[in-house]
Design a protein around this motif. Structure first.
Motif, PDB file in Angstrom:
ATOM      1  N   ALA A 605       4.508  -9.262 -11.097  1.00  0.00           N
ATOM      2  CA  ALA A 605       3.288  -8.956 -10.348  1.00  0.00           C
ATOM      3  C   ALA A 605       2.722  -7.601 -10.766  1.00  0.00           C
ATOM      4  CB  ALA A 605       3.580  -8.981  -8.852  1.00  0.00           C
ATOM      5  N   MET A 606       3.605  -6.663 -11.117  1.00  0.00           N
ATOM      6  CA  MET A 606       3.137  -5.379 -11.642  1.00  0.00           C
ATOM      7  C   MET A 606       2.427  -5.570 -12.970  1.00  0.00           C
ATOM      8  SD  MET A 606       6.344  -2.880 -10.721  1.00  0.00           S
ATOM      9  CE  MET A 606       6.032  -1.926 -12.184  1.00  0.00           C
ATOM     10  N   VAL A 607       2.970  -6.420 -13.847  1.00  0.00           N
ATOM     11  CA  VAL A 607       2.344  -6.649 -15.150  1.00  0.00           C
ATOM     12  C   VAL A 607       0.945  -7.238 -14.965  1.00  0.00           C
ATOM     13  CG1 VAL A 607       2.507  -7.985 -17.285  1.00  0.00           C
ATOM     14  CG2 VAL A 607       4.549  -6.895 -16.325  1.00  0.00           C
ATOM     15  N   TRP A 608       0.811  -8.159 -14.015  1.00  0.00           N
ATOM     16  CA  TRP A 608      -0.487  -8.794 -13.778  1.00  0.00           C
ATOM     17  C   TRP A 608      -1.435  -7.856 -13.027  1.00  0.00           C
ATOM     18  CZ3 TRP A 608      -2.158 -14.210 -14.132  1.00  0.00           C
ATOM     19  CH2 TRP A 608      -1.321 -14.988 -14.940  1.00  0.00           C
ATOM     20  N   ALA A 615       4.799  -4.993  -4.341  1.00  0.00           N
ATOM     21  CA  ALA A 615       5.447  -4.178  -3.313  1.00  0.00           C
ATOM     22  C   ALA A 615       6.221  -5.053  -2.338  1.00  0.00           C
ATOM     23  CB  ALA A 615       4.403  -3.351  -2.569  1.00  0.00           C
ATOM     24  N   ARG A 616       5.611  -6.164  -1.914  1.00  0.00           N
ATOM     25  CA  ARG A 616       6.299  -7.044  -0.965  1.00  0.00           C
ATOM     26  C   ARG A 616       7.560  -7.640  -1.578  1.00  0.00           C
ATOM     27  NH1 ARG A 616       5.825 -12.460  -0.291  1.00  0.00           N
ATOM     28  NH2 ARG A 616       3.932 -12.565  -1.582  1.00  0.00           N
ATOM     29  N   TRP A 646       4.499   4.944  -9.512  1.00  0.00           N
ATOM     30  CA  TRP A 646       3.745   5.642 -10.562  1.00  0.00           C
ATOM     31  C   TRP A 646       2.352   5.018 -10.702  1.00  0.00           C
ATOM     32  CZ3 TRP A 646       2.341   9.201 -13.930  1.00  0.00           C
ATOM     33  CH2 TRP A 646       1.549   8.831 -15.001  1.00  0.00           C
ATOM     34  N   PHE A 647       2.307   3.709 -10.775  1.00  0.00           N
ATOM     35  CA  PHE A 647       1.018   3.041 -10.936  1.00  0.00           C
ATOM     36  C   PHE A 647       0.073   3.352  -9.771  1.00  0.00           C
ATOM     37  CE2 PHE A 647       3.108  -0.474 -13.640  1.00  0.00           C
ATOM     38  CZ  PHE A 647       2.721   0.151 -14.808  1.00  0.00           C
ATOM     39  N   THR A 648       0.597   3.270  -8.553  1.00  0.00           N
ATOM     40  CA  THR A 648      -0.271   3.368  -7.375  1.00  0.00           C
ATOM     41  C   THR A 648      -0.523   4.796  -6.926  1.00  0.00           C
ATOM     42  OG1 THR A 648       1.643   3.069  -5.913  1.00  0.00           O
ATOM     43  CG2 THR A 648       0.426   1.084  -6.562  1.00  0.00           C
ATOM     44  N   GLY A 649       0.045   5.787  -7.635  1.00  0.00           N
ATOM     45  CA  GLY A 649      -0.231   7.185  -7.313  1.00  0.00           C
ATOM     46  C   GLY A 649       0.638   7.772  -6.235  1.00  0.00           C
ATOM     47  N   LEU A 826      -6.993  -1.715  -7.939  1.00  0.00           N
ATOM     48  CA  LEU A 826      -5.623  -2.251  -7.994  1.00  0.00           C
ATOM     49  C   LEU A 826      -4.726  -1.842  -6.809  1.00  0.00           C
ATOM     50  CD1 LEU A 826      -4.979  -1.933 -11.828  1.00  0.00           C
ATOM     51  CD2 LEU A 826      -5.365  -3.994 -10.518  1.00  0.00           C
ATOM     52  N   PRO A 827      -4.524  -0.610  -6.377  1.00  0.00           N
ATOM     53  CA  PRO A 827      -5.140   0.626  -6.871  1.00  0.00           C
ATOM     54  C   PRO A 827      -4.275   1.279  -7.947  1.00  0.00           C
ATOM     55  CG  PRO A 827      -3.902   1.105  -4.893  1.00  0.00           C
ATOM     56  CD  PRO A 827      -3.691  -0.364  -5.182  1.00  0.00           C
ATOM     57  N   ARG A 828      -4.961   1.932  -8.909  1.00  0.00           N
ATOM     58  CA  ARG A 828      -4.282   2.679  -9.944  1.00  0.00           C
ATOM     59  C   ARG A 828      -5.103   3.953 -10.179  1.00  0.00           C
ATOM     60  NH1 ARG A 828      -1.548  -0.361 -15.088  1.00  0.00           N
ATOM     61  NH2 ARG A 828      -0.951   1.475 -16.285  1.00  0.00           N
ATOM     62  N   PRO A 829      -4.950   4.928  -9.310  1.00  0.00           N
ATOM     63  CA  PRO A 829      -5.889   6.062  -9.281  1.00  0.00           C
ATOM     64  C   PRO A 829      -5.867   6.924 -10.537  1.00  0.00           C
ATOM     65  CG  PRO A 829      -4.029   6.424  -7.800  1.00  0.00           C
ATOM     66  CD  PRO A 829      -3.956   5.005  -8.229  1.00  0.00           C
ATOM     67  N   TYR A 830      -4.724   7.083 -11.177  1.00  0.00           N
ATOM     68  CA  TYR A 830      -4.664   7.958 -12.343  1.00  0.00           C
ATOM     69  C   TYR A 830      -5.543   7.409 -13.467  1.00  0.00           C
ATOM     70  CZ  TYR A 830      -2.636  10.714 -16.172  1.00  0.00           C
ATOM     71  OH  TYR A 830      -2.453  11.542 -17.247  1.00  0.00           O
TER      72      TYR A 830
END
Length: 983
Positions: A605-608, A615-616, A646-649, A826-830
């Motif tokens: 799910a992270m890759v997609w 997270a769930r 890391w992805f989600t900040g 996504l969120p992916r703020p960086y």
């Protein structure tokens, strides 16, 4: 190795200071050998309160026949070389026998006394007067349990005097105090007075807890992080006794059982720590004072290794009833053994038991283990695990294997897979089993609860030996080969593992469920040479295989594998398989498969880019793994959850978590690399470009070597971004070339979320815009019909980079804005902020400067809040170039020095490079250790390093002055991504 710092005794030090601040004081410090009594006293003497006093330290050596008042005489001699000029009364003449070298300066000897008691009392009074003339305010006596009788009487004399002439501090081992010793009178008196007198303190030192043990071990390893698992391991083996902790760590270092890896220390060998010589010698000295019967019972107790009754000890020791009882009483009286009051006897301290055990000659030890095994065989039920161990040590291989397998079966039946795995591993690796036995045992391995790359690696030689034996039937050979393939896959050696599975499948007709599992593993797209279609064929073969005997747990496992593999291949129908995985089950085997499914699907799910699903799933995997002690799944889930953070900040504390996970001895190789990847990504964002590049290169090389192709895309993209920002276009092309070719060859465009933009940027920088366009078009075709938010955000970024490379500034700005929105959703703020920075750059190039600078000011603030200080520096430089007075983000330190080290930070850094501890630096600079730690932390933040070692390397490799420790000016950074510190 560093000398251990003083940890875990802050409360005791404060209590001593309070007691001695209220004279007349008597402080009694007791505790077992190695607990830290002398260290506590030494650290107190280093405090300002003690330095304000005149403290005389007397030490009592372990002499068989100690000299009268010898500790006091030696202490006074060390305190002064002469008594000439001291205002001594005629009474001091009584000291002539003790100090004959001072006869010329002492008064004449007094006349005869009535009896020996009067003589001794006169000497005591004279000695007390001498201490007063020497202005001694506190007398400290170490190891008073070894003191001669006269010294003990003198201490009682001082404590009883009114007024008490000096304060007293004594250290003692209660277990070594004889029953009729005067020390007991002193302790009793002190206990009676302590409730009413402020200066009376009886302090019993206990062992360090796990946290204190971790701090102590860390201080010996240059302040580097020590994982909870390492600290717990040392604590269990040493009971938290500081001397034992120190000796054990030193012994591990001497044996090369420690290695520095992934930003911290780990141990290579987990199961044993030998007893440090310091503790061993203490125990063996006490053992040698016992008679032969007591020694025999102690050796028997050491071999049995657990509480045992007198009859069992007697049988193992080989003594008659009378001699055994006498020896047991002597051993208990001597303090090495303890009776629990219910007839069970054992060593009081694990290290004492280990010391005695190690001192038993091997032939006698084997005999004792054999006796122990034969004795315990009579029990009902039989303690099969203990029997396996005793017969193992006795060299009785048949009994060892029989009871070892029985113990593993019992553990498996009880749900204790961790113990079962350890027992089976020991048998397969160390017992030299015939091939048929290896086949039987390897099929029982609970791999889900079996962790540690070294332990998997140890299984390979016995499995290959079984295959080389040429005595196995084809079906048995296939059983071994498929398990060897599984082990190799767990180790990350994918090509070798797949080869073994392919050779095994044709001969697994007797076990269709295992054949289906092997096919499923071949369906996972980890081979560089296979296209998606080849993997899908294996998945379909597995699904078509009829397995009537398949259990519900097997069916769950197949569903999980189908879902994971199809999602990794970018097949949308994988989500339909994912939806069929339940949240829990009542049966343990099914719950294990659900745990694994949640872990793997969360990763996919992270890759997609479906981060809520990730997270769930990962949180569910963690909950199940914690409850059922699935150690391998637990560590992998923790690492993957950190990656999602890391992805989600969610970066607060993430660096520390990633470092701790990399330190864990239970973590598998690929999960450790993922932890190092997170650390490298954080370093790059923070502006620590050189260490980030080094770490990312390590991760990339190892993942490519192991065949973890999907995992190699992100480190390749991050490393390419770093080198491209430094102007090294050809290097960026080289880094991304093979990963991009793998994606194109396998058509797994779902993997290109990070790699696609990195490759397009490198091609564009090299002027190969047409190739960048073709790659972007192929990326778009590969995602057609797939709801994959992260790869689609990556595709949007590729289109924006391509438009910018073609000189289409305004359209590029719009495309970067669209990419930023996609990342933020996504969120992916960086990534969203980096896209907005590129958007602003296009706006500036298009002449829309005011809008661009407003956007950059907002980006700067959000980068700082996120923790991406290196990127914020670059944005600040752009703002300043266009006349905006923007401040660079603070990294700690005193106001006015910015990112340069303050003079005090520079002093601390240089002293760290000399190998000094925080306490030693504090003494040299007249600071507190806490203040030193603050300066050190600030310096490390400014310089972008995460360890004392890295800081020392920077300091020792630099020239004079302060400039060598500063960050590069943000104006020197390339636009779009950070530039490595060393170009």
């Amino acid at each position: 190795m560093r000398p251990p710092e003083f940890v875990g005794r802050e409360r005791e030090t404060a209590e001593i200071e309070r007691a001695l601040a209220a004279p007349p004081a008597v402080v009694w410090i007791e505790g077992e050998a190695g607990i830290g009594k002398s260290r506590l006293l030494r650290e107190y003497l280093a405090t300002p309160a003690a330095r304000a006093d005149r403290v005389l330290v007397a030490r009592c050596p372990p002499l068989h026949r100690p000299q009268t008042l010898g500790p006091m005489v030696d202490a006074v001699r060390q305190a002064t070389g002469t008594v000439a000029g001291l205002p001594l009364s005629p009474l001091a003449g009584a000291l002539r026998p003790l100090f004959p070298e001072w006869a010329a300066d002492l008064p004449a000897a007094p006349g005869p006394a009535e009896d020996a008691t009067a003589v001794r009392h006169r000497v005591f009074r004279a000695l007390a007067e001498l201490l007063r003339c020497l202005r001694v305010t506190v007398l400290a006596v170490e190891d008073v349990h070894w003191a001669d009788e006269a010294t003990l009487e003198f201490l009682l004399f001082l404590a009883s005097a009114v007024p008490q002439p000096v304060g007293l501090v004594v250290t003692c081992r209660p277990e070594d105090v004889p029953s009729g010793s005067l020390l007991r009178r002193l302790a009793t008196r002190l206990a009676a007075d302590s409730a009413s007198a402020a200066g009376r303190l009886r302090l019993a030192l206990g062992p360090l807890d796990v946290a204190g043990t971790a701090r102590l071990v860390s201080s010996m390893l240059a302040g580097e992080h020590v994982s909870d698992g390492f600290a717990g391991f040392v604590h269990r083996r040493t009971d938290g006794v500081p001397l034992a902790v120190e000796g054990s760590v030193r012994l591990m270092a001497d044996r090369a059982d420690l290695s520095f890896r992934g930003g911290g220390w780990e141990r290579r060998h987990l199961d044993e720590i030998g007893v440090p010589a310091t503790v061993r010698d203490m125990v063996l000295e006490r053992l040698g004072r016992h008679g032969p019967e007591a020694q025999a019972m102690l050796r028997a107790a050491a071999v049995i290794g657990r509480p045992a009754d007198e009859a069992t000890l007697r049988a193992v020791a080989g003594l008659t009833a009378g001699r055994a009882q006498a020896g047991l009483c002597e051993a208990i009286d001597g303090g090495l053994l303890d009776d629990d009051g219910w007839g069970q006897v054992a060593f009081r301290h694990v290290l004492a038991r280990q010391a005695v055990y190690d001192a038993v000659p091997p032939p006698r030890r084997r005999t004792l283990h054999r006796r122990a095994g034969r004795t315990l065989e009579r029990l009902a039920p039989r303690p099969v695990a203990e029997l396996a161990d005793h017969f193992r040590q006795a060299g009785e291989k048949g009994e060892w294997c029989r009871y070892g397998e029985d113990a593993a079966d019992l553990a498996l039946a009880s749900g204790d897979e961790t113990t079962a795995g350890a027992l089976l591993h020991d048998l397969v690796v160390n017992a030299g089993l015939p091939a048929a036995a290896t086949v039987r045992l390897i099929k029982k391995f609970p791999f889900a609860s079996f962790a540690g790359p070294a332990r998997f690696r140890e299984l390979v030689p016995p499995l290959r030996a079984a295959l080389d034996s040429e005595v196995l039937a084809p079906g048995q050979e296939a059983d071994v080969r498929v398990q060897l393939g599984n082990v190799l896959l767990f180790m990350g050696e994918d090509d070798a593992g797949r080869a073994e599975l392919k050779r095994a499948i044709p001969h697994l007709a007797h076990d269709p469920a295992e054949a289906a599992r092997a096919m499923m593993r071949l369906g996972w797209p980890r081979s560089s040479s296979w296209p998606v279609s080849a993997h899908l064929r294996w998945l379909e073969r597995a699904a078509e295989l009829e397995v009537p005997s398949m259990t519900a747990a097997d069916r769950l496992g197949f569903a999980a594998d189908q879902a994971t593999a199809r999602l990794m291949l970018g097949e949308t129908d994988g989500w339909a398989h994912e939806a069929r995985i339940p949240d829990d089950a009542a049966v343990s085997a099914e719950r294990q498969q659900i745990t694994r499914a949640n872990l793997n699907i969360g990763d996919m799910a992270m890759v997609w880019g479906r981060y809520a699903v990730a997270a769930r799933r990962l949180d569910r995997a963690l909950a199940l793994a914690d409850r059922r002690r699935y150690r391998r799944y637990q560590s992998a889930a923790l690492v993957t959850r950190a990656h999602l953070d890391w992805f989600t900040g969610a970066w607060d504390g993430l660096a520390e978590r990633a470092a701790a996970l990399a330190d864990s001895e239970d973590i598998l190789a690929l999960a450790r690399l993922e932890s190092l990847l997170i650390t490298g990504l954080l370093q790059a964002a923070a502006g620590a470009y050189a260490p980030a590049a080094e770490r990312l290169r390590l991760v990339l090389d190892e993942e490519m070597r192991s065949g973890a192709l999907a995992d190699s895309m992100e480190p390749a993209a991050a490393l390419s971004r770093l080198v491209l920002a430094g102007g090294r276009v050809e290097e960026a092309l080289e880094i991304t070339e093979e990963p991009a070719a793998v994606i194109a060859r396998k058509r797994t465009w779902i993997w290109a979320a990070e790699l696609g933009p990195a490759r397009v940027a490198a091609l564009a920088a090299a002027g190969r815009v047409d190739e960048a366009g073709k790659l972007t078009a192929a990326f778009a075709r590969g995602l057609r019909g797939r709801d994959a938010p992260a790869p689609r955000a990556g595709l949007a970024t590729c289109r924006a980079i391509l438009a910018e490379a073609r000189g289409e500034r305004v359209p590029a700005a719009r495309l970067f804005a669209r990419a930023a929105a996609a990342w933020q959703a996504l969120p992916r703020p960086y990534e969203a902020l980096l896209a907005q920075e590129r958007q602003a750059g296009c706006l500036i190039a298009a002449g829309q400067t005011e809008a661009a600078l407003s956007l950059l000011a907002d980006v700067r603030e959000r980068l700082i809040r996120l923790g991406a200080l290196g990127d914020a520096d670059r944005v600040v430089a752009t703002l300043r170039e266009h006349g905006v007075a923007a401040k660079r983000p603070r990294r700690g330190g005193r106001r006015g020095y910015g990112d340069r080290l303050s003079p005090r930070e520079l002093e601390v850094t240089r002293l760290v490079a000399t190998g000094r501890s925080n306490r030693q630096i504090a003494e040299a600079l007249f600071l507190s250790p806490k203040t030193v730690a603050q300066h050190l932390s600030s310096a490390m933040r400014k310089l972008g390093v995460s360890s004392r070692t890295a800081l020392a390397v920077l300091a020792t490799g630099a020239g004079p002055g302060n400039a060598e420790f500063t960050q590069p000016d943000a104006r020197d950074q390339g636009r779009g991504s950070p530039r490595p510190k060393n170009r």
